[in-house]
Design a protein around this motif. Structure first.
Motif, short mmCIF file in Angstrom:
data_model
loop_
_atom_site.label_atom_id
_atom_site.label_comp_id
_atom_site.label_asym_id
_atom_site.label_seq_id
_atom_site.Cartn_x
_atom_site.Cartn_y
_atom_site.Cartn_z
N VAL A 1 0.84 -1.19 0.00
CA VAL A 1 0.00 0.00 0.00
C VAL A 1 0.88 1.25 0.00
O VAL A 1 1.81 1.36 0.79
N ALA A 2 0.59 2.16 -0.92
CA ALA A 2 1.32 3.44 -0.96
C ALA A 2 0.33 4.56 -0.72
O ALA A 2 -0.84 4.46 -1.09
N GLU A 3 0.80 5.62 -0.07
CA GLU A 3 -0.08 6.78 0.15
C GLU A 3 0.71 8.05 -0.12
O GLU A 3 1.92 8.06 -0.01
N ALA A 4 -0.01 9.10 -0.47
CA ALA A 4 0.65 10.39 -0.63
C ALA A 4 -0.34 11.48 -0.23
O ALA A 4 -1.45 11.18 0.21
N THR A 5 0.07 12.71 -0.44
CA THR A 5 -0.74 13.82 0.06
C THR A 5 -1.99 14.08 -0.78
O THR A 5 -2.01 13.79 -1.97
N GLU A 6 -3.00 14.68 -0.15
CA GLU A 6 -4.22 15.07 -0.86
C GLU A 6 -4.02 16.42 -1.55
O GLU A 6 -4.61 16.70 -2.59
N VAL A 7 -3.17 17.27 -0.95
CA VAL A 7 -2.77 18.49 -1.65
C VAL A 7 -1.63 18.10 -2.58
O VAL A 7 -0.71 17.41 -2.18
N GLN B 1 11.05 4.67 -5.38
CA GLN B 1 11.29 3.23 -5.37
C GLN B 1 11.66 2.76 -6.77
O GLN B 1 10.96 3.06 -7.72
N LYS B 2 12.76 2.02 -6.87
CA LYS B 2 13.15 1.47 -8.17
C LYS B 2 12.31 0.22 -8.45
O LYS B 2 11.89 -0.45 -7.53
N PRO B 3 12.09 -0.12 -9.74
CA PRO B 3 11.34 -1.34 -10.04
C PRO B 3 12.06 -2.57 -9.49
O PRO B 3 13.28 -2.51 -9.39
N PRO B 4 11.36 -3.64 -9.17
CA PRO B 4 9.93 -3.82 -9.32
C PRO B 4 9.10 -3.00 -8.34
O PRO B 4 9.42 -2.93 -7.16
N VAL B 5 8.02 -2.41 -8.85
CA VAL B 5 7.09 -1.64 -8.04
C VAL B 5 5.73 -2.31 -8.18
O VAL B 5 5.29 -2.58 -9.30
N ARG B 6 5.11 -2.62 -7.07
CA ARG B 6 3.77 -3.23 -7.16
C ARG B 6 2.94 -2.67 -6.01
O ARG B 6 3.00 -3.16 -4.89
N ILE B 7 2.19 -1.63 -6.29
CA ILE B 7 1.47 -0.94 -5.21
C ILE B 7 -0.01 -0.72 -5.55
O ILE B 7 -0.39 -0.66 -6.71
N VAL B 8 -0.81 -0.60 -4.49
CA VAL B 8 -2.13 0.01 -4.63
C VAL B 8 -2.15 1.25 -3.73
O VAL B 8 -1.53 1.26 -2.68
N ALA B 9 -2.84 2.28 -4.19
CA ALA B 9 -2.88 3.53 -3.44
C ALA B 9 -4.33 3.97 -3.25
O ALA B 9 -4.94 4.50 -4.18
N PRO B 10 -4.89 3.68 -2.09
CA PRO B 10 -6.25 4.14 -1.83
C PRO B 10 -6.21 5.58 -1.33
O PRO B 10 -5.26 5.95 -0.64
N GLY B 11 -7.19 6.38 -1.68
CA GLY B 11 -7.16 7.75 -1.14
C GLY B 11 -8.29 8.62 -1.63
O GLY B 11 -9.03 8.29 -2.56
N ARG B 12 -8.36 9.78 -0.97
CA ARG B 12 -9.43 10.74 -1.23
C ARG B 12 -9.05 11.65 -2.40
O ARG B 12 -7.90 12.06 -2.51
N CYS B 13 -10.01 11.93 -3.26
CA CYS B 13 -9.78 12.80 -4.41
C CYS B 13 -10.88 13.85 -4.48
O CYS B 13 -11.92 13.69 -3.84
N PHE B 14 -10.63 14.88 -5.26
CA PHE B 14 -11.55 16.03 -5.27
C PHE B 14 -11.76 16.55 -6.68
O PHE B 14 -10.80 16.76 -7.41
N ARG B 15 -13.00 16.74 -7.05
CA ARG B 15 -13.29 17.38 -8.34
C ARG B 15 -14.48 18.31 -8.17
O ARG B 15 -15.37 18.04 -7.37
N ARG B 16 -14.50 19.36 -8.97
CA ARG B 16 -15.58 20.33 -8.88
C ARG B 16 -16.82 19.83 -9.58
O ARG B 16 -17.30 20.47 -10.51
N ASP B 17 -17.36 18.70 -9.18
CA ASP B 17 -18.57 18.18 -9.80
C ASP B 17 -19.78 18.75 -9.09
O ASP B 17 -19.74 18.97 -7.89
#
Ligand code: PHE
Length: 346
Positions: free
Chosen positions: A127-133, A194-210
């Motif tokens: 599991v990988a995560e990063a910032t929402e901003v 991270q150098k390959p091999p890379v095998r990740i899933v990244a769950p997270g919150r996203c934002f759109r002006r819908d």
């Protein structure tokens, strides 16, 4: 000195329970820890204490101070409770059982997210995560999303003020910060670290002006998948997504890839699935994600040699999967915090 401190603490413990008003409290507190208070006096005397006695005396003073503060905090709590009770008109008994004693559970969106993440974990993804901003670079440029792409428009994305500073996300020159519009930015951040091999899933919150409606929300969740190694092919992508769909929607489910376009994958697809075991939604093709082979331009942006490595990526909305699984027909139910709705998923 220790004796004086003990006397002060004893006095505070004796007097504070009888305090009934804020004014009374302030007046009493001043005699202890105000500028001329007895405890303040002792603290001021620390300067004259011989060096070798300082640690012991300092410790004693600290303990007394903590005891006094604890007693004062209790007074404040009592005063606040009394003020609230006066406002409401009845005394509150916080020990009474709650009228609804069902235990809380994970939010239905979190339940589905966990189920999806677990599934991918079992087949070797981490599991990988990063910032929402995000900065425009990570959200768009490094993903080969051109300047005139609609996602880059103010109408479609939430940009942050130019003078904002965000400690853990860097940006350059005229670049802007925005709330990430997809989790694909995590692909870039992961491949830079991270150098390959890379095998990740990244769950997270996203934002759109819908404009919010039954299937759109300005704030939603995605899961991104990325697999980079030597000899990764479209067959690997198809097999992984087949496994995902069969595990989540039932062993009889079928998948199909339809040609599509994303700037960061080539070729790109929409994946649909079809399942006979889905109640009202059975026997219909349902579109659930975008995917494809990582575009060589993306590899170049993160310093991975596209002659040596290949990879696939996919991204899907967690709400979309949850709505299908849970038979929910309006995305807005997920965000209204209505226990009558939430309880059904306990
Ligand atoms: N980021 C795309 C979206 O939000 C989905 C996607 C992810 C497509 C990865 C291809 C590969 O629509």
């Amino acid at each position: 000195m220790q004796k004086d401190l003990n006397t002060i603490v004893a006095n505070v413990r004796e007097k504070t329970p009888a305090i009934k008003t804020r004014a009374e409290f302030e007046a009493y507190k001043a005699t202890i820890s105000g500028p001329r208070g007895v405890l303040t006096d002792i603290m001021k005397g620390m300067g004259k204490v011989p060096k070798e006695d300082k640690p012991a005396i300092g410790k004693a003073i600290n303990e007394a101070k903590m005891a006094v503060e604890a007693a004062f905090a209790t007074v404040i709590e009592g005063l606040e409770a009394a003020e609230l009770a006066a406002k409401i008109g009845t005394a509150i008994d916080p020990t009474l059982p709650s009228p609804d004693s069902t235990r809380g559970t994970l939010h239905p969106i979190s339940q589905v997210r966990e189920e999806m993440v677990d599934l991918f974990r079992r087949i070797g993804f981490s599991v990988a995560e990063a910032t929402e901003v995000e900065s425009e670079h990570y959200c768009f440029d490094a993903l080969n999303i051109p300047a005139d792409h609609p996602a880059r428009d103010m109408q479609d994305s939430y940009y942050l003020p130019d003078d904002l500073s965000v400690n853990n996300v860097s940006k350059e020159g005229e670049e802007k910060y925005l709330l990430r519009t997809h989790t694909s930015s995590v692909q870039i951040r992961t491949m830079l670290k991270q150098k390959p091999p890379v095998r990740i899933v990244a769950p997270g919150r996203c934002f759109r002006r819908d404009t919010p409606d039954a299937t759109h929300s300005a704030n939603f969740h995605q899961i991104e998948g990325l697999y980079v190694d030597k000899d990764v092919t479209l067959l690997d992508l198809k097999a992984t997504l087949d496994h995902f769909v069969k595990t989540i929607f039932g062993p009889k489910a079928k998948t199909r890839l339809r040609p599509s376009f994303f700037p960061f994958t080539e070729p790109s697809f929409e994946m649909d699935f079809f399942s006979p075991d889905l109640g009202k939604l059975s026997n219909k093709w349902l579109e659930i994600m975008g995917c494809g082979m990582v575009d060589p331009k993306v590899f170049k942006a993160v310093g991975i040699d596209p002659e040596v490595y290949t990879g696939y990526a996919f991204g899907m909305g967690i709400e979309r999967i949850a709505m299908i699984l849970q038979g929910v027909d309006d995305i807005r139910y997920y965000y209204q915090n209505d226990v009558r709705f939430l309880k059904q998923f306990a």
